[in-house]
Motif scaffolding. Structure first.
Motif, PDB file in Angstrom:
ATOM      1  N   GLY A 103      -1.285 -50.480 -25.779  1.00 37.13           N
ATOM      2  CA  GLY A 103      -2.250 -49.488 -26.259  1.00 37.13           C
ATOM      3  C   GLY A 103      -1.574 -48.190 -26.660  1.00 37.13           C
ATOM      4  O   GLY A 103      -1.925 -47.575 -27.675  1.00 37.13           O
ATOM      5  N   MET A 104      -0.587 -47.765 -25.857  1.00 35.88           N
ATOM      6  CA  MET A 104       0.153 -46.552 -26.223  1.00 35.88           C
ATOM      7  C   MET A 104       0.964 -46.774 -27.491  1.00 35.88           C
ATOM      8  O   MET A 104       1.045 -45.892 -28.354  1.00 35.88           O
ATOM      9  N   ALA A 105       1.552 -47.955 -27.646  1.00 37.96           N
ATOM     10  CA  ALA A 105       2.312 -48.258 -28.860  1.00 37.96           C
ATOM     11  C   ALA A 105       1.394 -48.239 -30.080  1.00 37.96           C
ATOM     12  O   ALA A 105       1.770 -47.740 -31.155  1.00 37.96           O
ATOM     13  N   GLU A 106       0.183 -48.762 -29.927  1.00 35.52           N
ATOM     14  CA  GLU A 106      -0.798 -48.725 -31.031  1.00 35.52           C
ATOM     15  C   GLU A 106      -1.149 -47.296 -31.398  1.00 35.52           C
ATOM     16  O   GLU A 106      -1.240 -46.948 -32.580  1.00 35.52           O
ATOM     17  N   SER A 107      -1.336 -46.440 -30.409  1.00 34.53           N
ATOM     18  CA  SER A 107      -1.663 -45.040 -30.690  1.00 34.53           C
ATOM     19  C   SER A 107      -0.521 -44.344 -31.414  1.00 34.53           C
ATOM     20  O   SER A 107      -0.746 -43.610 -32.377  1.00 34.53           O
ATOM     21  N   VAL A 108       0.704 -44.594 -30.963  1.00 32.72           N
ATOM     22  CA  VAL A 108       1.862 -43.993 -31.634  1.00 32.72           C
ATOM     23  C   VAL A 108       1.943 -44.480 -33.076  1.00 32.72           C
ATOM     24  O   VAL A 108       2.188 -43.698 -33.999  1.00 32.72           O
ATOM     25  N   PHE A 109       1.706 -45.771 -33.309  1.00 37.06           N
ATOM     26  CA  PHE A 109       1.746 -46.327 -34.655  1.00 37.06           C
ATOM     27  C   PHE A 109       0.672 -45.705 -35.546  1.00 37.06           C
ATOM     28  O   PHE A 109       0.943 -45.313 -36.695  1.00 37.06           O
ATOM     29  N   VAL A 110      -0.539 -45.593 -35.034  1.00 36.43           N
ATOM     30  CA  VAL A 110      -1.633 -45.010 -35.824  1.00 36.43           C
ATOM     31  C   VAL A 110      -1.336 -43.549 -36.151  1.00 36.43           C
ATOM     32  O   VAL A 110      -1.512 -43.104 -37.294  1.00 36.43           O
ATOM     33  N   PHE A 111      -0.859 -42.783 -35.163  1.00 31.81           N
ATOM     34  CA  PHE A 111      -0.552 -41.370 -35.419  1.00 31.81           C
ATOM     35  C   PHE A 111       0.595 -41.223 -36.423  1.00 31.81           C
ATOM     36  O   PHE A 111       0.575 -40.335 -37.271  1.00 31.81           O
ATOM     37  N   ALA A 112       1.590 -42.114 -36.334  1.00 28.97           N
ATOM     38  CA  ALA A 112       2.694 -42.069 -37.300  1.00 28.97           C
ATOM     39  C   ALA A 112       2.197 -42.387 -38.707  1.00 28.97           C
ATOM     40  O   ALA A 112       2.609 -41.739 -39.680  1.00 28.97           O
ATOM     41  N   CYS A 113       1.319 -43.359 -38.832  1.00 23.97           N
ATOM     42  CA  CYS A 113       0.757 -43.693 -40.145  1.00 23.97           C
ATOM     43  C   CYS A 113      -0.068 -42.544 -40.703  1.00 23.97           C
ATOM     44  O   CYS A 113       0.037 -42.196 -41.884  1.00 23.97           O
ATOM     45  N   LEU A 114      -0.918 -41.940 -39.883  1.00 26.94           N
ATOM     46  CA  LEU A 114      -1.735 -40.816 -40.348  1.00 26.94           C
ATOM     47  C   LEU A 114      -0.864 -39.609 -40.702  1.00 26.94           C
ATOM     48  O   LEU A 114      -1.100 -38.931 -41.709  1.00 26.94           O
ATOM     49  N   GLY A 115       0.159 -39.342 -39.892  1.00 25.28           N
ATOM     50  CA  GLY A 115       1.075 -38.252 -40.207  1.00 25.28           C
ATOM     51  C   GLY A 115       1.855 -38.511 -41.487  1.00 25.28           C
ATOM     52  O   GLY A 115       2.046 -37.617 -42.312  1.00 25.28           O
ATOM     53  N   GLY A 116       2.301 -39.752 -41.677  1.00 26.11           N
ATOM     54  CA  GLY A 116       2.999 -40.102 -42.912  1.00 26.11           C
ATOM     55  C   GLY A 116       2.103 -39.986 -44.126  1.00 26.11           C
ATOM     56  O   GLY A 116       2.520 -39.510 -45.188  1.00 26.11           O
ATOM     57  N   ALA A 117       0.848 -40.425 -43.992  1.00 25.94           N
ATOM     58  CA  ALA A 117      -0.094 -40.314 -45.115  1.00 25.94           C
ATOM     59  C   ALA A 117      -0.363 -38.859 -45.464  1.00 25.94           C
ATOM     60  O   ALA A 117      -0.393 -38.482 -46.648  1.00 25.94           O
ATOM     61  N   SER A 118      -0.538 -38.012 -44.455  1.00 22.82           N
ATOM     62  CA  SER A 118      -0.792 -36.595 -44.746  1.00 22.82           C
ATOM     63  C   SER A 118       0.450 -35.928 -45.326  1.00 22.82           C
ATOM     64  O   SER A 118       0.347 -35.103 -46.238  1.00 22.82           O
ATOM     65  N   ALA A 119       1.631 -36.292 -44.839  1.00 19.96           N
ATOM     66  CA  ALA A 119       2.864 -35.738 -45.412  1.00 19.96           C
ATOM     67  C   ALA A 119       3.033 -36.174 -46.862  1.00 19.96           C
ATOM     68  O   ALA A 119       3.464 -35.398 -47.717  1.00 19.96           O
ATOM     69  N   PHE A 120       2.688 -37.439 -47.173  1.00 20.39           N
ATOM     70  CA  PHE A 120       2.740 -37.921 -48.547  1.00 20.39           C
ATOM     71  C   PHE A 120       1.789 -37.131 -49.439  1.00 20.39           C
ATOM     72  O   PHE A 120       2.144 -36.731 -50.543  1.00 20.39           O
ATOM     73  N   LEU A 121       0.572 -36.896 -48.956  1.00 25.02           N
ATOM     74  CA  LEU A 121      -0.396 -36.127 -49.745  1.00 25.02           C
ATOM     75  C   LEU A 121       0.096 -34.711 -50.000  1.00 25.02           C
ATOM     76  O   LEU A 121      -0.041 -34.189 -51.105  1.00 25.02           O
ATOM     77  N   VAL A 122       0.667 -34.085 -48.978  1.00 29.29           N
ATOM     78  CA  VAL A 122       1.161 -32.716 -49.141  1.00 29.29           C
ATOM     79  C   VAL A 122       2.360 -32.693 -50.088  1.00 29.29           C
ATOM     80  O   VAL A 122       2.466 -31.821 -50.948  1.00 29.29           O
ATOM     81  N   ALA A 123       3.259 -33.653 -49.966  1.00 31.30           N
ATOM     82  CA  ALA A 123       4.474 -33.644 -50.774  1.00 31.30           C
ATOM     83  C   ALA A 123       4.213 -33.983 -52.234  1.00 31.30           C
ATOM     84  O   ALA A 123       4.803 -33.380 -53.126  1.00 31.30           O
ATOM     85  N   PHE A 124       3.310 -34.922 -52.497  1.00 30.30           N
ATOM     86  CA  PHE A 124       3.160 -35.407 -53.861  1.00 30.30           C
ATOM     87  C   PHE A 124       1.826 -35.047 -54.514  1.00 30.30           C
ATOM     88  O   PHE A 124       1.771 -34.870 -55.728  1.00 30.30           O
ATOM     89  N   ALA A 125       0.747 -34.976 -53.775  1.00 34.16           N
ATOM     90  CA  ALA A 125      -0.550 -34.727 -54.391  1.00 34.16           C
ATOM     91  C   ALA A 125      -0.900 -33.243 -54.429  1.00 34.16           C
ATOM     92  O   ALA A 125      -1.397 -32.754 -55.444  1.00 34.16           O
ATOM     93  N   ALA A 126      -0.655 -32.521 -53.348  1.00 37.44           N
ATOM     94  CA  ALA A 126      -1.062 -31.118 -53.283  1.00 37.44           C
ATOM     95  C   ALA A 126      -0.059 -30.304 -52.489  1.00 37.44           C
ATOM     96  O   ALA A 126      -0.305 -29.937 -51.341  1.00 37.44           O
ATOM     97  N   PRO A 127       1.102 -29.958 -53.079  1.00 39.82           N
ATOM     98  CA  PRO A 127       2.099 -29.171 -52.351  1.00 39.82           C
ATOM     99  C   PRO A 127       1.608 -27.782 -51.961  1.00 39.82           C
ATOM    100  O   PRO A 127       2.115 -27.193 -51.017  1.00 39.82           O
ATOM    101  N   VAL A 128       0.610 -27.273 -52.652  1.00 43.61           N
ATOM    102  CA  VAL A 128       0.081 -25.945 -52.336  1.00 43.61           C
ATOM    103  C   VAL A 128      -0.560 -25.933 -50.950  1.00 43.61           C
ATOM    104  O   VAL A 128      -0.617 -24.901 -50.294  1.00 43.61           O
ATOM    105  N   CYS A 129      -1.005 -27.078 -50.490  1.00 40.04           N
ATOM    106  CA  CYS A 129      -1.690 -27.162 -49.204  1.00 40.04           C
ATOM    107  C   CYS A 129      -0.734 -27.318 -48.024  1.00 40.04           C
ATOM    108  O   CYS A 129      -1.165 -27.632 -46.927  1.00 40.04           O
ATOM    109  N   ALA A 130       0.549 -27.088 -48.231  1.00 42.28           N
ATOM    110  CA  ALA A 130       1.529 -27.326 -47.183  1.00 42.28           C
ATOM    111  C   ALA A 130       1.290 -26.499 -45.934  1.00 42.28           C
ATOM    112  O   ALA A 130       1.596 -26.933 -44.846  1.00 42.28           O
TER     113      ALA A 130
END
Length: 136
Positions: A103-130
């Motif tokens: 369960g802890m591994a699943e939580s770490v995986f989900v948080f890593a995916c959400l963090g990666g998705a938000s970092a991708f959005l900030v880096a490529f879609a909307a850098p102004v929102c950094a």
């Protein structure tokens, strides 16, 4: 202040020069003079013009903007709630099946995916929102 004392800083804001700058010799001097001439020609000292829009249009813009921001905020909070609720259900199912370590591994995986998705959005879609808190 004269226009010769007005300079642009790296952020794009107009500021006043503290002291006169040294002009380089030769072709660099001509280049510096051309830059100063272009700065002088691009600065307008005229006051801003009034658009004289009817008050209904002005208030309509204000109301539509505020309603749009409220709807966007609602959608963001609703999506956050749905993602969090889905994560909690998955966490509970994995704990029931495989134990707390999985369960802890699943939580770490989900948080890593959400963090990666938000970092991708900030880096490529909307850098102004950094600085807006999205990566957190």
């Amino acid at each position: 202040a004269t226009l010769a004392q007005v300079v642009f800083n790296p952020q794009g804001f107009i500021c006043m020069a503290a002291r006169p700058t040294m002009v380089p010799m030769g072709s660099r001097r001509r280049e510096a003079e051309e830059i100063q001439a272009s700065i002088k020609s691009s600065i307008s000292l005229a006051p801003p013009q009034s658009r004289r829009l009817p008050w209904v249009v002005l208030w309509g813009i204000v109301v539509l903007t505020s309603v749009g921001v409220a709807l966007a905020n609602f959608c963001i909070l609703w999506a956050s709630y749905c993602i969090n609720h889905m994560r909690h259900r998955a966490f509970q199912v994995i704990i029931d099946i495989a134990g707390p370590v999985a369960g802890m591994a699943e939580s770490v995986f989900v948080f890593a995916c959400l963090g990666g998705a938000s970092a991708f959005l900030v880096a490529f879609a909307a850098p102004v929102c950094a600085g807006g808190g999205l990566p957190e």
